[in-house]
Design a protein around this motif. Sequence first.
Motif, PDB file in Angstrom:
ATOM      1  N   LEU A 166      -5.989 -19.420 -28.577  1.00 56.36           N
ATOM      2  CA  LEU A 166      -4.652 -18.935 -28.892  1.00 56.36           C
ATOM      3  C   LEU A 166      -4.699 -17.733 -29.826  1.00 56.36           C
ATOM      4  CD1 LEU A 166      -1.628 -19.434 -28.513  1.00 56.36           C
ATOM      5  CD2 LEU A 166      -1.694 -20.966 -30.480  1.00 56.36           C
ATOM      6  N   THR A 167      -5.544 -17.792 -30.855  1.00 65.80           N
ATOM      7  CA  THR A 167      -5.624 -16.681 -31.818  1.00 65.80           C
ATOM      8  C   THR A 167      -6.106 -15.401 -31.132  1.00 65.80           C
ATOM      9  OG1 THR A 167      -7.831 -17.489 -32.429  1.00 65.80           O
ATOM     10  CG2 THR A 167      -5.975 -18.176 -33.814  1.00 65.80           C
ATOM     11  N   ARG A 168      -7.067 -15.569 -30.208  1.00 66.43           N
ATOM     12  CA  ARG A 168      -7.587 -14.390 -29.507  1.00 66.43           C
ATOM     13  C   ARG A 168      -6.530 -13.771 -28.590  1.00 66.43           C
ATOM     14  NH1 ARG A 168      -8.547 -10.230 -28.432  1.00 66.43           N
ATOM     15  NH2 ARG A 168     -10.325  -9.254 -27.382  1.00 66.43           N
ATOM     16  N   GLN A 169      -5.762 -14.615 -27.929  1.00 69.08           N
ATOM     17  CA  GLN A 169      -4.727 -14.095 -27.043  1.00 69.08           C
ATOM     18  C   GLN A 169      -3.648 -13.357 -27.827  1.00 69.08           C
ATOM     19  OE1 GLN A 169      -4.663 -14.064 -23.654  1.00 69.08           O
ATOM     20  NE2 GLN A 169      -2.825 -12.799 -23.861  1.00 69.08           N
ATOM     21  N   TRP A 170      -3.293 -13.874 -29.002  1.00 72.49           N
ATOM     22  CA  TRP A 170      -2.270 -13.197 -29.796  1.00 72.49           C
ATOM     23  C   TRP A 170      -2.788 -11.867 -30.368  1.00 72.49           C
ATOM     24  CZ3 TRP A 170       2.724 -13.295 -29.953  1.00 72.49           C
ATOM     25  CH2 TRP A 170       3.401 -14.433 -29.504  1.00 72.49           C
ATOM     26  N   GLU A 171      -4.087 -11.786 -30.656  1.00 69.61           N
ATOM     27  CA  GLU A 171      -4.655 -10.495 -31.054  1.00 69.61           C
ATOM     28  C   GLU A 171      -4.494  -9.487 -29.920  1.00 69.61           C
ATOM     29  OE1 GLU A 171      -8.685 -11.110 -32.071  1.00 69.61           O
ATOM     30  OE2 GLU A 171      -8.267 -12.298 -33.875  1.00 69.61           O
ATOM     31  N   HIS A 172      -4.805  -9.929 -28.712  1.00 71.64           N
ATOM     32  CA  HIS A 172      -4.673  -9.060 -27.548  1.00 71.64           C
ATOM     33  C   HIS A 172      -3.208  -8.718 -27.286  1.00 71.64           C
ATOM     34  CE1 HIS A 172      -6.032  -7.232 -23.843  1.00 71.64           C
ATOM     35  NE2 HIS A 172      -5.140  -7.917 -23.150  1.00 71.64           N
ATOM     36  N   THR A 173      -2.318  -9.672 -27.502  1.00 72.66           N
ATOM     37  CA  THR A 173      -0.884  -9.455 -27.310  1.00 72.66           C
ATOM     38  C   THR A 173      -0.361  -8.361 -28.232  1.00 72.66           C
ATOM     39  OG1 THR A 173      -0.521 -11.725 -26.565  1.00 72.66           O
ATOM     40  CG2 THR A 173       1.377 -10.560 -27.497  1.00 72.66           C
ATOM     41  N   THR A 174      -0.870  -8.332 -29.451  1.00 71.16           N
ATOM     42  CA  THR A 174      -0.453  -7.293 -30.405  1.00 71.16           C
ATOM     43  C   THR A 174      -0.791  -5.904 -29.865  1.00 71.16           C
ATOM     44  OG1 THR A 174      -0.799  -8.820 -32.253  1.00 71.16           O
ATOM     45  CG2 THR A 174      -0.692  -6.466 -32.766  1.00 71.16           C
ATOM     46  N   VAL A 175      -1.979  -5.771 -29.303  1.00 70.93           N
ATOM     47  CA  VAL A 175      -2.388  -4.490 -28.720  1.00 70.93           C
ATOM     48  C   VAL A 175      -1.485  -4.121 -27.550  1.00 70.93           C
ATOM     49  CG1 VAL A 175      -4.252  -3.280 -27.525  1.00 70.93           C
ATOM     50  CG2 VAL A 175      -4.769  -4.773 -29.462  1.00 70.93           C
ATOM     51  N   LEU A 176      -1.239  -5.081 -26.659  1.00 71.72           N
ATOM     52  CA  LEU A 176      -0.402  -4.814 -25.485  1.00 71.72           C
ATOM     53  C   LEU A 176       1.010  -4.398 -25.888  1.00 71.72           C
ATOM     54  CD1 LEU A 176      -1.468  -7.676 -23.043  1.00 71.72           C
ATOM     55  CD2 LEU A 176      -1.759  -5.222 -22.685  1.00 71.72           C
ATOM     56  N   ASN A 177       1.590  -5.098 -26.847  1.00 77.62           N
ATOM     57  CA  ASN A 177       2.950  -4.765 -27.290  1.00 77.62           C
ATOM     58  C   ASN A 177       3.025  -3.347 -27.842  1.00 77.62           C
ATOM     59  OD1 ASN A 177       4.388  -7.136 -26.644  1.00 77.62           O
ATOM     60  ND2 ASN A 177       3.642  -8.165 -28.479  1.00 77.62           N
ATOM     61  N   ARG A 178       2.008  -2.944 -28.585  1.00 77.72           N
ATOM     62  CA  ARG A 178       2.031  -1.594 -29.149  1.00 77.72           C
ATOM     63  C   ARG A 178       1.924  -0.541 -28.051  1.00 77.72           C
ATOM     64  NH1 ARG A 178      -2.255  -1.695 -31.627  1.00 77.72           N
ATOM     65  NH2 ARG A 178      -3.480  -0.083 -30.577  1.00 77.72           N
ATOM     66  N   LEU A 179       1.087  -0.773 -27.063  1.00 83.23           N
ATOM     67  CA  LEU A 179       0.925   0.205 -25.990  1.00 83.23           C
ATOM     68  C   LEU A 179       2.140   0.228 -25.062  1.00 83.23           C
ATOM     69  CD1 LEU A 179      -2.845  -0.228 -25.071  1.00 83.23           C
ATOM     70  CD2 LEU A 179      -1.775   1.363 -26.666  1.00 83.23           C
ATOM     71  N   VAL A 180       2.740  -0.937 -24.811  1.00 79.90           N
ATOM     72  CA  VAL A 180       3.964  -0.980 -24.004  1.00 79.90           C
ATOM     73  C   VAL A 180       5.066  -0.164 -24.674  1.00 79.90           C
ATOM     74  CG1 VAL A 180       5.847  -2.495 -23.265  1.00 79.90           C
ATOM     75  CG2 VAL A 180       3.483  -3.145 -22.798  1.00 79.90           C
ATOM     76  N   SER A 181       5.144  -0.253 -25.987  1.00 81.75           N
ATOM     77  CA  SER A 181       6.204   0.465 -26.710  1.00 81.75           C
ATOM     78  C   SER A 181       6.025   1.982 -26.649  1.00 81.75           C
ATOM     79  CB  SER A 181       6.235   0.008 -28.174  1.00 81.75           C
ATOM     80  OG  SER A 181       5.042   0.404 -28.850  1.00 81.75           O
ATOM     81  N   GLN A 182       4.841   2.465 -26.289  1.00 84.95           N
ATOM     82  CA  GLN A 182       4.607   3.905 -26.219  1.00 84.95           C
ATOM     83  C   GLN A 182       5.104   4.523 -24.908  1.00 84.95           C
ATOM     84  OE1 GLN A 182       0.592   5.135 -27.211  1.00 84.95           O
ATOM     85  NE2 GLN A 182       0.360   3.497 -28.723  1.00 84.95           N
ATOM     86  N   ILE A 183       5.484   3.686 -23.956  1.00 88.07           N
ATOM     87  CA  ILE A 183       5.942   4.195 -22.663  1.00 88.07           C
ATOM     88  C   ILE A 183       7.461   4.344 -22.688  1.00 88.07           C
ATOM     89  CG2 ILE A 183       6.017   3.747 -20.184  1.00 88.07           C
ATOM     90  CD1 ILE A 183       3.481   2.106 -20.504  1.00 88.07           C
TER      91      ILE A 183
END
Length: 583
Positions: free
Chosen positions: A441-458
Amino acid sequence: MMLNTISIKKSVQNWKYFLQSHAPELQPLFLITAAFLGFMLLFGLHRYYTFYTSYDHGLFNQLYWNSLHGHFFQSSLTSSNSIGVLEDGKIPVVNFSHLAHHFVPNFMLWLPLYALFPSPVTLVVLQIVLMAAGGIMLYALARIYLKPLLSLFITASYFSAIAVISPTFANFYEHCQIPLFVFALLWAMEKQRWAPFWIFALLVLGIREDAGLILFGVGLYMIFSRRFPKAGITLCVLSFAYVAFITNIIQPQFSDDAKRLYFATRFKHFVKGNESPSTLQVLWGMLTHPVELTQSLLTPFDRRFFYLVGQWLPLAFIPALSPASWAIAGIPLLALVMQTGKTALFISVRYAVAIVPGMFYGAILWWAYHWKRPQPPFPKGQSWLKKVGWTFRTRQLTPAFRQFWVACMVVSIIAAIATNPNQAFYFLIPNSIHPWVLVPLTRQWEHTTVLNRLVSQIPPDASVSATTYVIPQLSSRRAIIRTPSMHIKNDAGQVKRVDYVLADLWRHQQYEAIFKPDRVRLRDLLKTIDEATQSNYGFLAVQDGVVLLKKGASSTPKLVAAWGSLKRDIITSLTKPQMRRGQ
């Protein structure tokens, strides 16, 4: 105005009186409903926010987003799944109508709610709430014949059913409306309130074109039970005519996807050589191919048997003894067993929901008949049950059977969770033991943080090509397709390359050791990204296995090096032999 105000006040007072007088009875119902809602919302929303919803959830969100902006039922994601793109090599278009695939007018019922909360999250909540409302409607239906305790048991069985829990964790689908509207239809039939009955019949038809099969089963029950034969005949004619009219007249106006993509593939053993069969041709093929029909009904026997066991389990196997269950659920069940492929008979997928109303209504009638209530459920047609041999009597819900029933519900819940439905429990239940595949779970949420930041750049108005599990979060836009596709046709009819590409390769890396599709997608993504960087696309980010590209951007040496390192790691992992899940 004064009269309207007075009538509203009286209605409110009547409801308050009803709730107060029935509070002891309704309290357990609300508690189990709240437990279901809380459990499903917790893990359903978590599934969305950690990027485990996928393509179809984004498709339906885009459909609502487009409808909200005046482009009713249009979706570029549906276009990407069309026969023209998949087989004919056409470019996805932004104005492709989803009605070519499935006729879903009921979606407009929920558009005002989506207008208030325009987000993919709304669809997660809507699906869970509609399924929960189906359980409350089931209780009201059961109370027509049964006492509160038995009605509560049946409702608890619904909330513990695999065919309810697992599909509710899936991406948003039109099937989540089936329990509420079908149980409401049966309630109106029992109360002989025919105006609401026909309204609910239209609402069931509006779910999607093949929902008419459920109504056809209800009509057969009304005829053979001799309770409401005239209404039953009308319902059968209406449902059959509706399915035939929509699939043969209306949907072909948009495209021939319904014939080529569904009928020609799922029922190809009945229409050999016909690449674009109609509904009537499929039906005629079934009647004229008795050997293929028998094989479809009976083989493989184990899969069909265990599918039924899964449907019967939460109700302590009572539907297996109920003729009403076989009559109502039999028609949509036949439609599933006669299809090619395996997914139709997976109890964890959305198609299983179509079988649920018949199973539960049949259980209600079985208990009503065998409990010998003063008001029998078949005032005009009890003899037909006696002729088929159902003479066993149970006068009460004995403590022993109650314990057995509770055990069946517990086993059903455990079975639903243990199969990790739609990967809702990906961080608790491993997909494989050897090799060990479990995303912490902790690893997935780390990855989720990255995805959310990149999604917000579009930018919200930019066209995007994205991988499957990022699509829902990006789907509130006019132009979105799935990688490796890079071209899309806009409203002006011009073919353009997408503005951005967002590829989550890390997600596929987690499962490529056991799932062949993930290995295939990784290879395709490597090729797609290399080709994109050679044709006017530049890296905006390469982080944690996620790549963001922009058309016309320049790549920095640091990002090029990061991509090279990621690419080498993926190639190394792909050279290892793949192991089957569970080996």
